[in-house]
Design a protein around this motif. Structure first.
Motif, PDB file in Angstrom:
ATOM      1  N   ARG A   1       0.864  -1.182   0.000  1.00 25.52           N
ATOM      2  CA  ARG A   1       0.000   0.000   0.000  1.00 25.52           C
ATOM      3  C   ARG A   1       0.898   1.229   0.000  1.00 25.52           C
ATOM      4  O   ARG A   1       1.494   1.583   1.016  1.00 25.52           O
ATOM      5  CB  ARG A   1      -0.896  -0.026   1.231  1.00 25.52           C
TER       6      ARG A   1
ATOM      7  N   ARG B   1      -7.445  -0.751  -5.866  1.00 31.86           N
ATOM      8  CA  ARG B   1      -7.677   0.640  -5.425  1.00 31.86           C
ATOM      9  C   ARG B   1      -8.560   1.378  -6.426  1.00 31.86           C
ATOM     10  O   ARG B   1      -9.363   2.236  -6.053  1.00 31.86           O
ATOM     11  CB  ARG B   1      -6.346   1.362  -5.264  1.00 31.86           C
TER      12      ARG B   1
ATOM     13  N   ASN C   1      -1.069  -1.320  -4.584  1.00 28.41           N
ATOM     14  CA  ASN C   1      -2.430  -0.831  -4.322  1.00 28.41           C
ATOM     15  C   ASN C   1      -3.494  -1.657  -5.042  1.00 28.41           C
ATOM     16  O   ASN C   1      -4.306  -1.113  -5.812  1.00 28.41           O
ATOM     17  CB  ASN C   1      -2.549   0.634  -4.729  1.00 28.41           C
TER      18      ASN C   1
ATOM     19  N   ARG D   1       1.838   4.877   0.351  1.00 28.42           N
ATOM     20  CA  ARG D   1       1.155   5.887   1.156  1.00 28.42           C
ATOM     21  C   ARG D   1       2.115   6.998   1.551  1.00 28.42           C
ATOM     22  O   ARG D   1       3.229   6.748   1.986  1.00 28.42           O
ATOM     23  CB  ARG D   1       0.580   5.244   2.412  1.00 28.42           C
TER      24      ARG D   1
ATOM     25  N   GLY E   1      -1.328  10.141   3.789  1.00 30.39           N
ATOM     26  CA  GLY E   1      -2.623   9.511   4.033  1.00 30.39           C
ATOM     27  C   GLY E   1      -3.805  10.456   3.944  1.00 30.39           C
ATOM     28  O   GLY E   1      -4.917  10.097   4.341  1.00 30.39           O
TER      29      GLY E   1
ATOM     30  N   ASP F   1      -6.578   8.780   1.739  1.00 29.81           N
ATOM     31  CA  ASP F   1      -6.824   7.341   1.916  1.00 29.81           C
ATOM     32  C   ASP F   1      -8.254   6.961   1.552  1.00 29.81           C
ATOM     33  O   ASP F   1      -8.528   5.839   1.126  1.00 29.81           O
ATOM     34  CB  ASP F   1      -6.549   6.921   3.364  1.00 29.81           C
TER      35      ASP F   1
ATOM     36  N   VAL G   1       1.951  -1.212   4.362  1.00 26.47           N
ATOM     37  CA  VAL G   1       2.207   0.192   4.046  1.00 26.47           C
ATOM     38  C   VAL G   1       3.675   0.406   3.688  1.00 26.47           C
ATOM     39  O   VAL G   1       4.578  -0.014   4.406  1.00 26.47           O
ATOM     40  CB  VAL G   1       1.829   1.101   5.232  1.00 26.47           C
TER      41      VAL G   1
ATOM     42  N   VAL H   1      -8.292   0.379   0.592  1.00 20.28           N
ATOM     43  CA  VAL H   1      -6.844   0.229   0.504  1.00 20.28           C
ATOM     44  C   VAL H   1      -6.420  -1.021   1.272  1.00 20.28           C
ATOM     45  O   VAL H   1      -6.919  -1.313   2.349  1.00 20.28           O
ATOM     46  CB  VAL H   1      -6.124   1.467   1.066  1.00 20.28           C
TER      47      VAL H   1
ATOM     48  N   SER I   1      -3.278  10.935  -7.090  1.00 19.37           N
ATOM     49  CA  SER I   1      -4.727  11.165  -7.065  1.00 19.37           C
ATOM     50  C   SER I   1      -5.185  11.889  -8.326  1.00 19.37           C
ATOM     51  O   SER I   1      -6.325  11.730  -8.759  1.00 19.37           O
ATOM     52  CB  SER I   1      -5.126  11.968  -5.825  1.00 19.37           C
TER      53      SER I   1
ATOM     54  N   ASP J   1       5.641   3.628   3.371  1.00 18.20           N
ATOM     55  CA  ASP J   1       5.550   5.058   3.653  1.00 18.20           C
ATOM     56  C   ASP J   1       6.596   5.810   2.833  1.00 18.20           C
ATOM     57  O   ASP J   1       7.799   5.587   2.985  1.00 18.20           O
ATOM     58  CB  ASP J   1       5.777   5.286   5.152  1.00 18.20           C
TER      59      ASP J   1
ATOM     60  N   GLY K   1       1.351  11.891  -3.531  1.00 19.96           N
ATOM     61  CA  GLY K   1      -0.088  11.695  -3.408  1.00 19.96           C
ATOM     62  C   GLY K   1      -0.871  12.644  -4.289  1.00 19.96           C
ATOM     63  O   GLY K   1      -1.928  12.292  -4.823  1.00 19.96           O
TER      64      GLY K   1
END
Length: 362
Positions: A23, A357, A354, A25, A28, A31, A41, A37, A101, A43, A97
């Motif tokens: 995942r 997702r 992911n 990330r 977050g 999320d 993780v 999800v 997105s 990070d 992110g």
């Protein structure tokens, strides 16, 4: 930072070998966007910082874990900005992110979408290999532009290690006009104004109130404000910066309760008429983006919403809240599903990034 990136690559390679879902990330802050999800993780925040920034070239390159607020502050010090006005949706938002997105804010109406400003990217694929796409100038973009393909992919194709973005100067002056008009009249005016050389950088209609933001050179903004305000009865909005910030971050009153009833985002041609759907509506981007929020889950019928969007030349996304078992994104047509599958198999053959997702089958 190279050691951090190497550790990421080794972990991804191990996950690929073991077929262990990861995942991806950052902070977050998004999320909730997309479907559920899953996975261990990874990070990204340790891999942060601006790699290169030359204000005179209007290009910045930053690592994925760089806080979005930090990047925007550096640009603001040079009187520059990310012209697509990306939403943060929380203090932890990162550059990676933001791109994953693919979301743009109110300025998208005049400036373009996030993907239009992506010049190049470094990607760690599902085998742990570091791939380079695009460049740092627009003329380097040729053929199939993978770097822009990553915008909105929600981390399903790989770890976006770094990205180069085109930036723009901040406008010299801004003014926001407010008009008291109905929905269809607002759409008609927005389409008429959109065909003229007016410095429109944002629009929002909700509940009989249309807000129109003008941005650019002082003379152009002043002239447009006088013309539109005088001929159409618009008045200058006080504290307009707060209004547009609340709209961008979905902190405006309209969005209250979105996580319960389900907030739908309809992407439509700006010329589409007012839609006869239950619930409250908010219109942005000159009519191209329409938010629909039911008063309760009973008001939101996914099949009707998606059918209506398709009939008017667009599509609908269950953006926030609601029943995600219905599918967050519009179902893919066979040809598009085939393209998605080939891309996924190419960049992430073990399906570790992911998973599900975006769509359950990927």
């Amino acid at each position: 930072m190279e050691q951090v990136l190497q550790e990421f690559r080794e972990r991804i390679a191990a996950a690929h070998a073991a077929r262990t879902p990861l995942r991806l990330r950052g902070g977050g802050s998004k999320d909730w966007y997309g479907q559920a999800v899953t996975g261990e993780v990874l990070d990204t925040r340790a891999y942060r910082g601006i790699i290169d920034y030359e204000p005179s070239e209007l290009v910045v390159t930053a690592r994925c874990g760089t806080p979005l607020a930090e990047l925007e502050q550096v640009l603001a010090e040079q009187n520059q900005m990310l012209a697509f006005e990306p939403p943060h949706f929380g203090p932890g938002a990162t550059v990676g992110g933001m791109v994953a997105s693919g979301l743009s804010g109110p300025r998208r109406q005049g400036a373009g979408a996030l993907r239009d400003f992506v010049l190049g990217a470094d990607l760690v694929d599902g085998r742990g290999e570091l791939l380079h796409f695009g460049g740092k100038v627009m003329k380097n973009v040729a053929g199939y532009d993978v770097s822009r393909l990553l915008a909105g992919s929600l981390g399903t194709l790989g770890l976006l290690a770094s990205v180069s973005l085109k930036v723009l100067p901040r406008p010299v002056r801004e003014a926001t006009l407010v008009f008291e008009i109905g929905q269809q009249e607002a759409l008609d005016k927005l389409n008429a104004w959109g065909g003229r050389a007016l410095p429109i950088s944002g629009s929002s209609w909700q509940g009989g109130r249309l807000a129109l933001r003008l941005s650019g050179a002082g003379a152009a903004v002043d002239a447009a404000a006088r013309e539109l305000g005088g001929a159409h009865g618009g008045e200058i909005m006080e504290d307009a910066d707060r209004f547009w910030l609340d709209l961008r971050e979905q902190q405006a009153d309209f969005f209250i309760g979105a996580h319960h009833a389900g907030l739908w985002r309809l992407a439509l041609p700006s010329t589409a008429p007012a839609l006869p759907l239950p619930g409250r509506q908010l219109i942005e981007w000159g009519g191209g983006q329409r938010w629909l929020l039911g008063d309760s889950t009973a008001d939101v019928d996914a099949a009707t919403i998606r059918k209506t969007a398709i009939e008017h030349g667009g599509h609908a996304t269950l953006f926030r809240g609601g029943d995600k078992r219905l599918g967050v994104f519009s179902p893919l047509q066979p040809a598009l599903a085939s393209i998605h599958r080939r891309l996924k198999d190419t960049f992430d053959p073990a399906g570790i990034f992911n998973p599900a997702r975006m769509y359950n089958e990927f």
